[in-house]
Motif scaffolding. Sequence first.
Motif, PDB file in Angstrom:
ATOM      1  N   CYS A   1       0.853  -1.187   0.000  1.00  0.00           N
ATOM      2  CA  CYS A   1       0.000   0.000   0.000  1.00  0.00           C
ATOM      3  C   CYS A   1       0.889   1.237   0.000  1.00  0.00           C
ATOM      4  CB  CYS A   1      -0.895  -0.001   1.243  1.00  0.00           C
ATOM      5  SG  CYS A   1      -2.138   1.286   1.239  1.00  0.00           S
TER       6      CYS A   1
ATOM      7  N   ARG B   1       0.640   5.776  -0.873  1.00  0.00           N
ATOM      8  CA  ARG B   1      -0.170   6.949  -1.192  1.00  0.00           C
ATOM      9  C   ARG B   1       0.480   7.634  -2.375  1.00  0.00           C
ATOM     10  NH1 ARG B   1      -4.399   9.320   0.595  1.00  0.00           N
ATOM     11  NH2 ARG B   1      -4.636  11.550   0.519  1.00  0.00           N
TER      12      ARG B   1
ATOM     13  N   GLU C   1     -12.740   2.590   3.273  1.00  0.00           N
ATOM     14  CA  GLU C   1     -11.660   2.729   4.250  1.00  0.00           C
ATOM     15  C   GLU C   1     -10.385   3.283   3.616  1.00  0.00           C
ATOM     16  OE1 GLU C   1     -10.970  -0.954   6.295  1.00  0.00           O
ATOM     17  OE2 GLU C   1     -13.109  -1.367   6.451  1.00  0.00           O
ATOM     18  N   LEU C   2     -10.297   3.175   2.299  1.00  0.00           N
ATOM     19  CA  LEU C   2      -9.117   3.679   1.586  1.00  0.00           C
ATOM     20  C   LEU C   2      -9.336   5.131   1.216  1.00  0.00           C
ATOM     21  CD1 LEU C   2      -8.566   0.630  -0.773  1.00  0.00           C
ATOM     22  CD2 LEU C   2      -7.243   1.197   1.253  1.00  0.00           C
TER      23      LEU C   2
ATOM     24  N   GLU D   1      -4.836   6.513  -2.544  1.00  0.00           N
ATOM     25  CA  GLU D   1      -4.176   5.323  -2.018  1.00  0.00           C
ATOM     26  C   GLU D   1      -4.180   4.212  -3.057  1.00  0.00           C
ATOM     27  OE1 GLU D   1      -5.134   3.839   1.857  1.00  0.00           O
ATOM     28  OE2 GLU D   1      -5.372   5.856   2.645  1.00  0.00           O
TER      29      GLU D   1
ATOM     30  N   LEU E   1      -5.289  -4.495   5.698  1.00  0.00           N
ATOM     31  CA  LEU E   1      -5.704  -3.095   5.537  1.00  0.00           C
ATOM     32  C   LEU E   1      -5.327  -2.282   6.775  1.00  0.00           C
ATOM     33  CD1 LEU E   1      -9.193  -3.169   3.802  1.00  0.00           C
ATOM     34  CD2 LEU E   1      -7.184  -1.924   3.053  1.00  0.00           C
TER      35      LEU E   1
ATOM     36  N   HIS F   1      -2.745   0.898   6.826  1.00  0.00           N
ATOM     37  CA  HIS F   1      -3.064   2.235   7.325  1.00  0.00           C
ATOM     38  C   HIS F   1      -2.074   2.682   8.398  1.00  0.00           C
ATOM     39  CE1 HIS F   1      -7.466   1.968   5.849  1.00  0.00           C
ATOM     40  NE2 HIS F   1      -6.640   2.371   4.908  1.00  0.00           N
ATOM     41  N   LYS F   2      -1.687   1.756   9.283  1.00  0.00           N
ATOM     42  CA  LYS F   2      -0.691   2.104  10.300  1.00  0.00           C
ATOM     43  C   LYS F   2       0.636   2.487   9.652  1.00  0.00           C
ATOM     44  CE  LYS F   2      -1.003  -0.054  14.526  1.00  0.00           C
ATOM     45  NZ  LYS F   2      -0.819  -1.215  15.427  1.00  0.00           N
TER      46      LYS F   2
ATOM     47  N   LEU G   1       1.139   3.672   6.602  1.00  0.00           N
ATOM     48  CA  LEU G   1       1.034   4.972   5.938  1.00  0.00           C
ATOM     49  C   LEU G   1       1.018   6.117   6.953  1.00  0.00           C
ATOM     50  CD1 LEU G   1      -1.503   4.289   3.056  1.00  0.00           C
ATOM     51  CD2 LEU G   1       0.949   4.649   2.874  1.00  0.00           C
ATOM     52  N   GLU G   2       0.336   5.934   8.076  1.00  0.00           N
ATOM     53  CA  GLU G   2       0.308   6.966   9.108  1.00  0.00           C
ATOM     54  C   GLU G   2       1.694   7.156   9.716  1.00  0.00           C
ATOM     55  OE1 GLU G   2      -2.687   5.681  11.817  1.00  0.00           O
ATOM     56  OE2 GLU G   2      -4.321   6.251  10.458  1.00  0.00           O
TER      57      GLU G   2
ATOM     58  N   ARG H   1      -0.487   9.466   5.184  1.00  0.00           N
ATOM     59  CA  ARG H   1      -1.932   9.265   5.204  1.00  0.00           C
ATOM     60  C   ARG H   1      -2.593  10.564   5.631  1.00  0.00           C
ATOM     61  NH1 ARG H   1      -6.162   5.967   4.630  1.00  0.00           N
ATOM     62  NH2 ARG H   1      -7.657   5.959   6.304  1.00  0.00           N
TER      63      ARG H   1
END
Length: 98
Positions: free
Chosen positions: A10, A12, A53-54, A58, A84, A88-89, A91-92, A97
């Motif tokens: 994943c 961005r 959620e995306l 992304e 997923l 997300h973790k 990317l953050e 994110r």
Amino acid sequence: MRSEHLMAHCLRDTDDTHAARVGFIVSKAVGNAVVRNRTKRRLREIIRPRLGELGAGELFVLRALPHAADAEFAVLATEVEALLAKAHKKLEHRGRRA
């Protein structure tokens, strides 16, 4: 990121004007054409309700590992949810994110 039956990537995109994009990689190692297409259809159905959620821009790619064709639908769904969340973790953590 990896689970028992799937591998995920994943990131961005710098151009976040487009909607989230999801790609699937199902190689011949998974099985013949019928098995590969069935695996892709199952993964599409699992990801469809989670598209919200995306975030915009992304890119999420799911790669089916060879034994994914034999996995139960519920097991694949659980693994996609976990991947997923990990994505997300990640990317953050990178600060990419929104």
